[in-house]
Write a protein that holds these residues in place. Structure first.
Motif, mmCIF file in Angstrom:
data_model
loop_
_atom_site.group_PDB
_atom_site.id
_atom_site.type_symbol
_atom_site.label_atom_id
_atom_site.label_comp_id
_atom_site.label_asym_id
_atom_site.label_seq_id
_atom_site.Cartn_x
_atom_site.Cartn_y
_atom_site.Cartn_z
ATOM 1 N N GLU A 1 0.739 -1.113 0.175
ATOM 2 C CA GLU A 1 0.182 -0.009 0.022
ATOM 3 C C GLU A 1 0.888 1.160 0.038
ATOM 4 N N LYS A 2 0.414 2.312 -0.638
ATOM 5 C CA LYS A 2 1.239 3.623 -0.729
ATOM 6 C C LYS A 2 0.050 4.811 -0.600
ATOM 7 N N GLN A 3 0.675 5.765 0.054
ATOM 8 C CA GLN A 3 0.235 7.213 0.103
ATOM 9 C C GLN A 3 0.661 8.313 -0.438
ATOM 10 N N HIS B 1 -3.326 10.608 -1.394
ATOM 11 C CA HIS B 1 -4.306 9.476 -2.076
ATOM 12 C C HIS B 1 -3.721 7.975 -1.667
ATOM 13 N N ARG B 2 -4.786 7.165 -1.487
ATOM 14 C CA ARG B 2 -4.236 6.039 -0.842
ATOM 15 C C ARG B 2 -4.361 4.941 -2.193
ATOM 16 N N ARG C 1 -3.929 1.336 -2.862
ATOM 17 C CA ARG C 1 -4.341 0.133 -2.282
ATOM 18 C C ARG C 1 -3.209 -1.114 -2.524
#
Length: 574
Positions: free
Chosen positions: A334-336, A340-341, A343
């Motif tokens: 997962e990344k931000q 924004h996420r 998934r």
């Protein structure tokens, strides 16, 4: 080394619409402006000259008459729609070159990489090269050099020859915004022409998201900013394990040297295979290509952008040599990014969503609007113009044609302050000179070398920030002197295809009085008006440099006058 008289240097550096000007006896023309604005402070003649100087690489003989006949606003609208303009002559000329005919993958597959060949030959003969090996290597290097030179020749030739001049100007703008460097490595040489002809030019006036996506997947950019070898760091989840069968099969294709222990570059290739995350492209994507340095991103956004783009790489030449997504290299965690996420568990979708986010970010709209306004209007464009252009960008989902239209039809574009306010880049100086003389394109690399000699080698910008877009980047004393010398070289007949006496009516003009010659040259090359200082230099022929011009043949009469005009402050500006 000749020394530049300080007063003349100051004139070149400081020439602006505020200079005292003496108009030549040019008849003021009437024109049918489709949407003339009372807010425009340039005269109608100035608007025509200004549009040609900013939206083209310089006027050719007859261009001003054609624009007057059409009307400035209608001509601009046509240039904003290059698909309406017949460009068969330029297409036919460029189409004769192999780098235009073939894709990068075809070139890379057909002409072996000399570095790879040297590795194979060394491995086969325990490091020793036979005479035949040396001949093979020499031939391979010659092929790559020819490919690199053709990329430069065709870029210069299209800028000179194309009727779709605004598209060429925008192609130049984006090739500078999304710059790549020919010297990055041998593979980059194969990619240059493909990048220009199949990635940038077709999208130069399209949607920004389309252009950004095509650039992100281009081998030229993937190789230049190292994303082709960026992979998930150890400990991060991957879509496919590095020991999965598909990964084991892919490694020899992507890193053939890593799978060949006897190769002299095997250790380097194996290090690359284990290198993990490379942030170069992720950082420049945010800092230079989209949001801008003050666009509101953090170091963690850079890292996560780079993670989203892991696995975006280049297939081997025998696998097509184009963009490919490699699951075993991708960080599937997962990344931000920018709030924004993204998934976990996804693949190429991470990079696509990242590009969606940054392409439509308000900071990107302002960054692109500012750079376009700086290109077309002023080194320091007004905030109100940038805001209007950014609003167009956001309203139209990044429609570059409409953003450019907002800028080049604005009162700021047609203001007196904007007239001749921009200093030409070396590329613009050379191309505008050749267009002014109606010169044919050069099939050799000589003209591209002249651009390099003035300080801007084609595909030669090493750093990802691109060439300067403002005067202070181009107006050192040495640079000014080189530009004046270039004008004298042209007048001496030493530039391929450029005949200084190709000026319409030159035969009769050669017998005319000096002041008549000056009027004709000012009209033909300088838009019909010059400063009193420039006019005095043209009338007297007493350029501060001429008494020390030891490396050039003595110039007299009309050729001398044309050389002086091409080196004048008015010609060095657009």
């Amino acid at each position: 080394m000749r020394r530049l008289a300080p007063a003349f240097a100051l004139v070149i550096a400081g020439c602006s619409s505020a200079s005292t000007r003496v108009a030549s006896p040019v008849v003021v023309r009437g024109e049918s402006m489709l949407a003339a604005s009372t807010a425009r402070t340039q005269t109608s003649d100035q608007q025509a000259v200004h549009a040609l100087s900013r939206l083209t690489f310089g006027a050719r003989p007859g261009d001003l008459d054609r624009l007057h006949a059409m009307g400035t606003d209608r001509w601009i609208d046509d240039q904003l729609h290059p698909e309406r303009i017949d460009d068969a002559k330029a297409e036919e000329w460029a189409g004769e070159f192999e780098v235009v005919q073939k894709t990068a993958a075809q070139l890379e597959n057909e002409y072996q990489n000399p570095g790879v060949l040297a590795s194979q030959l060394s491995s086969r003969n325990a490091g020793a090269l036979t005479r035949e090996d040396s001949a093979l290597l020499r031939h391979a290097r010659q092929n790559v050099r020819r490919i690199a030179e053709e990329a430069q020749v065709t870029r210069v030739g299209r800028a000179l020859l194309s009727e779709r001049q605004l598209q060429e100007v925008m192609t130049d703008f984006w090739l500078n915004h999304f710059t790549v460097f020919a010297g990055k490595g041998i593979r980059e040489q194969y990619y240059l022409a493909d990048y220009e002809n199949r990635v940038v030019r077709p999208r130069a006036l399209g949607k920004f998201r389309d252009l950004l996506g095509a650039v992100a997947k281009s081998p030229a950019m993937l190789f230049y900013l190292d994303n082709w070898e960026s992979a998930a760091d150890s400990g991060r989840p991957r879509l496919d394990g590095v020991n999965a069968p598909i990964a084991r099969r892919a490694v020899p294709r992507r890193f053939p040297a890593a799978a060949n222990p006897s190769s002299p570059v095997a250790p380097q290739a194996q290090r690359r295979l284990r290198a993990g995350l490379n942030e170069n492209y992720g950082r420049e994507l945010l800092e230079l290509h989209t949001l801008g340095v003050d666009g509101g991103y953090t170091q963690q956004d850079v890292i996560n952008a780079a993670r989203a783009l892991t696995g975006w790489t280049i297939a081997g030449p025998r696998q097509g040599g184009s963009f490919t997504f490699t699951p075993f290299m991708h960080d599937a965690g997962e990344k931000q990014v920018l709030g924004h996420r993204l998934r976990a568990g996804r693949g190429i979708e991470d990079g696509e969503e990242l590009l969606d986010i940054v392409a439509r970010h308000p900071s990107t709209a302002h960054h692109i609007a500012f750079k376009l306004a700086r290109r077309f209007v002023s080194d320091t464009p007004s905030q109100t113009l940038v805001d209007r252009a950014a609003a167009t960008f956001l309203r139209t989902d990044g429609d570059l044609r409409e953003v450019v239209r907002t800028i080049v039809t604005s009162p700021e574009f047609f203001s007196r302050e904007a007239y001749r306010a921009k200093v030409k880049s070396p590329f613009e100086v050379v191309i505008s000179t050749l267009r002014a003389l109606d010169a044919p394109p050069d099939r050799s690399v000589r003209t591209a070398q002249l651009v390099a000699g003035l300080g801007q080698p084609v595909y030669g910008r090493q750093t990802p920030d691109g060439w300067p877009e403002t005067a202070d980047g181009w107006l050192g004393t040495g640079a000014i002197l080189n530009r004046i010398n270039f004008g004298l070289l042209v007048a001496a007949g030493r530039v391929p295809g450029a005949n200084p006496l190709s000026l319409p009516g030159a035969d009769m003009l050669r017998q005319a009085a000096r002041d008549v010659q000056v009027d004709a040259v000012v009209t033909a090359f300088l838009g019909g008006d010059v400063s009193s200082v420039t006019r005095a230099v043209l009338l007297t022929g007493k350029n501060p440099l001429l008494d020390t011009a030891a490396t050039l043949p003595p110039l007299r009469a009309l050729p001398q006058l044309i050389g002086l005009a091409l080196g004048s402050p008015e010609f060095q500006r657009r």
